[in-house]
Design an enzyme around this catalytic site. Structure first.
Site, mmCIF file in Angstrom:
data_model
loop_
_atom_site.group_PDB
_atom_site.id
_atom_site.type_symbol
_atom_site.label_atom_id
_atom_site.label_comp_id
_atom_site.label_asym_id
_atom_site.label_seq_id
_atom_site.Cartn_x
_atom_site.Cartn_y
_atom_site.Cartn_z
ATOM 1 C CG HIS A 308 47.240 80.024 -37.832
ATOM 2 N ND1 HIS A 308 47.522 78.918 -38.583
ATOM 3 C CD2 HIS A 308 47.588 81.097 -38.578
ATOM 4 C CE1 HIS A 308 48.029 79.308 -39.750
ATOM 5 N NE2 HIS A 308 48.088 80.620 -39.768
ATOM 6 C CG ASP A 366 46.878 88.931 -39.810
ATOM 7 O OD1 ASP A 366 46.382 87.833 -40.108
ATOM 8 O OD2 ASP A 366 47.537 89.628 -40.605
HETATM 9 C C1 SDX Z 1 46.036 84.513 -41.478
HETATM 10 O O1 SDX Z 1 46.211 79.846 -43.154
HETATM 11 C C2 SDX Z 1 47.183 80.663 -42.962
HETATM 12 O O2 SDX Z 1 48.332 80.269 -42.928
HETATM 13 C C3 SDX Z 1 46.773 82.121 -42.820
HETATM 14 C C4 SDX Z 1 47.901 83.109 -42.474
HETATM 15 C C5 SDX Z 1 48.895 83.264 -43.628
HETATM 16 O O3 SDX Z 1 50.021 83.688 -43.351
HETATM 17 O O4 SDX Z 1 48.465 83.046 -44.798
HETATM 18 O O5 SDX Z 1 48.561 82.683 -41.294
HETATM 19 C C6 SDX Z 1 47.331 84.522 -42.238
HETATM 20 O O6 SDX Z 1 45.012 84.496 -42.092
HETATM 21 C C7 SDX Z 1 46.060 84.443 -39.977
HETATM 22 C C8 SDX Z 1 44.637 84.340 -39.349
HETATM 23 C C9 SDX Z 1 44.029 85.737 -39.325
HETATM 24 N N1 SDX Z 1 42.596 85.658 -38.898
HETATM 25 C C10 SDX Z 1 42.215 86.089 -37.687
HETATM 26 O O7 SDX Z 1 42.981 86.495 -36.824
HETATM 27 C C11 SDX Z 1 40.710 86.054 -37.488
HETATM 28 C C12 SDX Z 1 40.383 85.476 -36.109
HETATM 29 N N2 SDX Z 1 40.692 84.028 -36.081
HETATM 30 C C13 SDX Z 1 39.749 83.144 -36.591
HETATM 31 O O8 SDX Z 1 38.594 83.499 -37.116
HETATM 32 C C14 SDX Z 1 40.184 81.684 -36.676
HETATM 33 O O9 SDX Z 1 41.013 81.426 -35.620
HETATM 34 C C15 SDX Z 1 40.864 81.296 -37.969
HETATM 35 C C16 SDX Z 1 40.029 81.677 -39.149
HETATM 36 C C17 SDX Z 1 42.192 81.947 -38.064
HETATM 37 C C18 SDX Z 1 41.049 79.787 -37.942
HETATM 38 O O10 SDX Z 1 39.794 79.217 -38.035
HETATM 39 P P1 SDX Z 1 39.597 77.629 -37.903
HETATM 40 O O11 SDX Z 1 40.889 76.909 -37.969
HETATM 41 O O12 SDX Z 1 38.520 77.247 -38.856
HETATM 42 O O13 SDX Z 1 39.139 77.453 -36.422
HETATM 43 P P2 SDX Z 1 37.636 77.484 -35.949
HETATM 44 O O14 SDX Z 1 36.987 78.709 -36.512
HETATM 45 O O15 SDX Z 1 37.029 76.158 -36.219
HETATM 46 O O16 SDX Z 1 37.833 77.681 -34.392
HETATM 47 C C19 SDX Z 1 38.017 76.568 -33.541
HETATM 48 C C20 SDX Z 1 37.390 77.009 -32.211
HETATM 49 C C21 SDX Z 1 35.940 77.453 -32.375
HETATM 50 O O17 SDX Z 1 35.316 77.276 -31.137
HETATM 51 P P3 SDX Z 1 34.490 75.879 -30.858
HETATM 52 O O18 SDX Z 1 33.585 75.661 -32.049
HETATM 53 O O19 SDX Z 1 35.546 74.803 -30.711
HETATM 54 O O20 SDX Z 1 33.737 76.129 -29.565
HETATM 55 O O21 SDX Z 1 38.102 78.167 -31.731
HETATM 56 C C22 SDX Z 1 37.213 79.268 -31.698
HETATM 57 C C23 SDX Z 1 36.055 78.940 -32.610
HETATM 58 O O22 SDX Z 1 34.873 79.634 -32.188
HETATM 59 N N3 SDX Z 1 37.977 80.424 -32.227
HETATM 60 C C24 SDX Z 1 37.900 81.657 -31.756
HETATM 61 C C25 SDX Z 1 38.826 82.392 -32.478
HETATM 62 N N4 SDX Z 1 39.420 81.617 -33.372
HETATM 63 C C26 SDX Z 1 38.899 80.387 -33.207
HETATM 64 N N5 SDX Z 1 37.120 82.196 -30.776
HETATM 65 C C27 SDX Z 1 37.310 83.515 -30.559
HETATM 66 N N6 SDX Z 1 38.190 84.300 -31.207
HETATM 67 C C28 SDX Z 1 38.968 83.775 -32.185
HETATM 68 N N7 SDX Z 1 39.822 84.530 -32.829
#
Ligand code: SDX
Length: 435
Positions: A308, A366
């Site tokens: 998140h 989720d």
């Molecule tokens: C919702 O914003 C809100 O409040 C949203 C929400 C709401 O109520 O409105 O809470 C609802 O959208 C919840 C999130 C649902 N999405 C997912 O579950 C999809 C999977 N998660 C992600 O794709 C990700 O975690 C996000 C999109 C939720 C957050 O993305 P960020 O903050 O841009 O984080 P990032 O992509 O920069 O990740 C940081 C690191 C990265 O690795 P490094 O570059 O540091 O090596 O964490 C890793 C990412 O690769 N990472 C993950 C991961 N989520 C982040 N690696 C594997 N699996 C994951 N799920």
């Protein structure tokens, strides 16, 4: 007393600017950079808005480090335990919990706006039965402004209030009709004697040929899930609604843009993606393979429902839903639901894995919600539709707050331009014909 300012200095010229620091009721201080470009000639750069507050708001507060979520100051845990979705809707829209009379009036107003214009039903026939219900919802909801001309004028408070009621009241009807179209069953009209979530279950699952009895456990479970999904500060879809609203677009168009933004699997589409992921993983013996894929930068696979932007702790909503799963599965499903078992094991392995620990990746709202939707008989392709129904309350509340914000102006971000430098047009016969 130390002035609440932040000084930024351009070391190449020695010029500096003292910017005001603003503090809200809760949360980190904010440096107001409104004058920054005009006086220093710099843009700030913050793709994804990791450090940017886009507005002032009093609706929802999140402390991601401590896993705190407040709606109008009330902790989500207390609202989940003691409130109802319609009461939370009132709280979101009007700023405080309603008294008995206000609750009656608001519930009555919502109930009397649940029907959609009969002509709207023909829109559904334009979609194939296998259209994704979110595609149907985007299309149908986006057309509401073609029908409700007496609630389009955003400068008229009565129009705004009427549009707010209509959008919150009609979302379940539109959602249920999207489902009925996908399963080829006749639409079911709303029944104003039913509560908000009971009506949705009735419109989704009752059929003309049989009596349908709403299970109170299912109704309460859906109501609780909706409370948890009602609002979440300036998330992607809410920011989309605010951006659309900043152009003075009508309220139906603004919320329709929110539905579209929510659909992405990085946002509200994740609940559907989690179930599809659990189905693909299939068995606990495959968990380590999929965790390796999630950690592999060359693999686009991500652990859906994990991570998140704000929470560096367990998403408080996920905690509540996980507890709910135990209770709802015991009463409605089977306590050893294979998907729930697999989700619990997946969570356990991930939370003990350095990659996830180092990045503070925890289950988000989720991760478990689909387990409950499934037990309620809601198909996977309807999960994000459910999210949209609940989040309409937050989108509407945030839109209303934005419209009445004196600071509000059209949102128009700038950029770092990295394209071609200025150059003259080259006539066709003078261009390099080899490329
Ligand atoms: C919702 O914003 C809100 O409040 C949203 C929400 C709401 O109520 O409105 O809470 C609802 O959208 C919840 C999130 C649902 N999405 C997912 O579950 C999809 C999977 N998660 C992600 O794709 C990700 O975690 C996000 C999109 C939720 C957050 O993305 P960020 O903050 O841009 O984080 P990032 O992509 O920069 O990740 C940081 C690191 C990265 O690795 P490094 O570059 O540091 O090596 O964490 C890793 C990412 O690769 N990472 C993950 C991961 N989520 C982040 N690696 C594997 N699996 C994951 N799920």
């Amino acid at each position: 007393m130390k002035k609440d300012t932040l000084t930024i200095k351009d070391n190449s010229t020695g010029k500096s600017i003292e910017l005001p620091v603003r503090r809200g009721t809760l949360g980190p201080p904010v440096v107001d950079i409104t004058r920054f470009y005009r006086e220093m000639g710099f843009f700030t750069f913050d793709p994804g808005f990791l450090s940017t507050a886009s507005c002032r708001s009093g609706i929802t507060y999140i402390d991601g480090d401590d896993g705190v979520l407040l709606y109008r100051g009330y902790p989500i845990e207390q609202l989940a335990e003691k409130s109802t979705f319609i009461e939370v809707a009132y709280l979101m829209l009007y700023g405080d919990l309603p008294n008995a009379k206000q609750m009656d009036t608001f519930s009555h107003l919502i109930r009397t706006h649940t029907m959609i214009n009969e002509s709207l039903k023909s829109f559904y026939n334009g979609f194939y039965h296998d259209a994704h219900p979110m595609a149907v919802m985007v299309g149908v909801f986006g057309s509401l402004s073609a029908f409700y001309h007496d609630s389009l004028d955003i400068r008229d408070a009565d129009h705004r209030d009427l549009a707010a009621l209509r959008m919150i009241a009609k979302m379940p009807t539109i959602a249920a009709a999207s489902y009925k179209h996908s399963v080829g069953e006749p639409f079911v009209y709303p029944k104003n004697s039913l509560g908000y979530c009971g009506n949705l279950l009735h419109m989704m699952f009752s059929v003309p040929s049989e009596d349908y009895e709403i299970d109170p456990i299912a109704e309460r479970a859906l109501d609780l899930i909706f409370i948890l999904h009602a609002d979440h500060e300036q998330n992607a879809s809410t920011s989309t609604v605010r951006l659309a609203g900043s152009s003075s677009a009508n309220p139906f168009a603004c919320v329709s843009s929110g539905i579209t933004a929510l659909w992405g699997p990085a946002h509200g589409g994740a609940n559907e993606a989690v179930l599809n992921m659990l189905e693909e993983i299939g068995d606990a013996k495959n968990i380590s393979t999929y965790l390796d894929k999630a950690k592999d930068k060359n693999d686009s696979f991500r652990l859906m429902g994990f991570g998140h932007r704000i929470y560096r702790e367990y998403d408080p909503r996920a905690k509540i839903i996980r507890e709910m799963c135990h209770e709802v599965l015991k009463k409605l499903g089977n306590e050893n639901d294979p998907f729930f078992e697999l989700a619990l094991k997946l969570e356990d392995v991930a939370l003990n894995d350095d990659y996830f620990k180092e990045r503070s990746l925890y289950p988000n709202v989720d991760f478990y919600s689909g387990i409950i939707y499934r037990v309620l008989g809601i198909p996977t392709n309807m999960f994000t539709v459910m999210f949209a129904v609940a989040r309409t309350v937050g989108w509407v509340a945030q839109w209303m707050e934005m419209i009445s914000d004196p600071d509000q102006r059209i949102a128009r971000p700038r950029q770092i331009y990295e394209g071609a430098g200025i150059r003259d047009y080259v006539p066709l016969d003078k261009r390099n014909s080899d490329t």
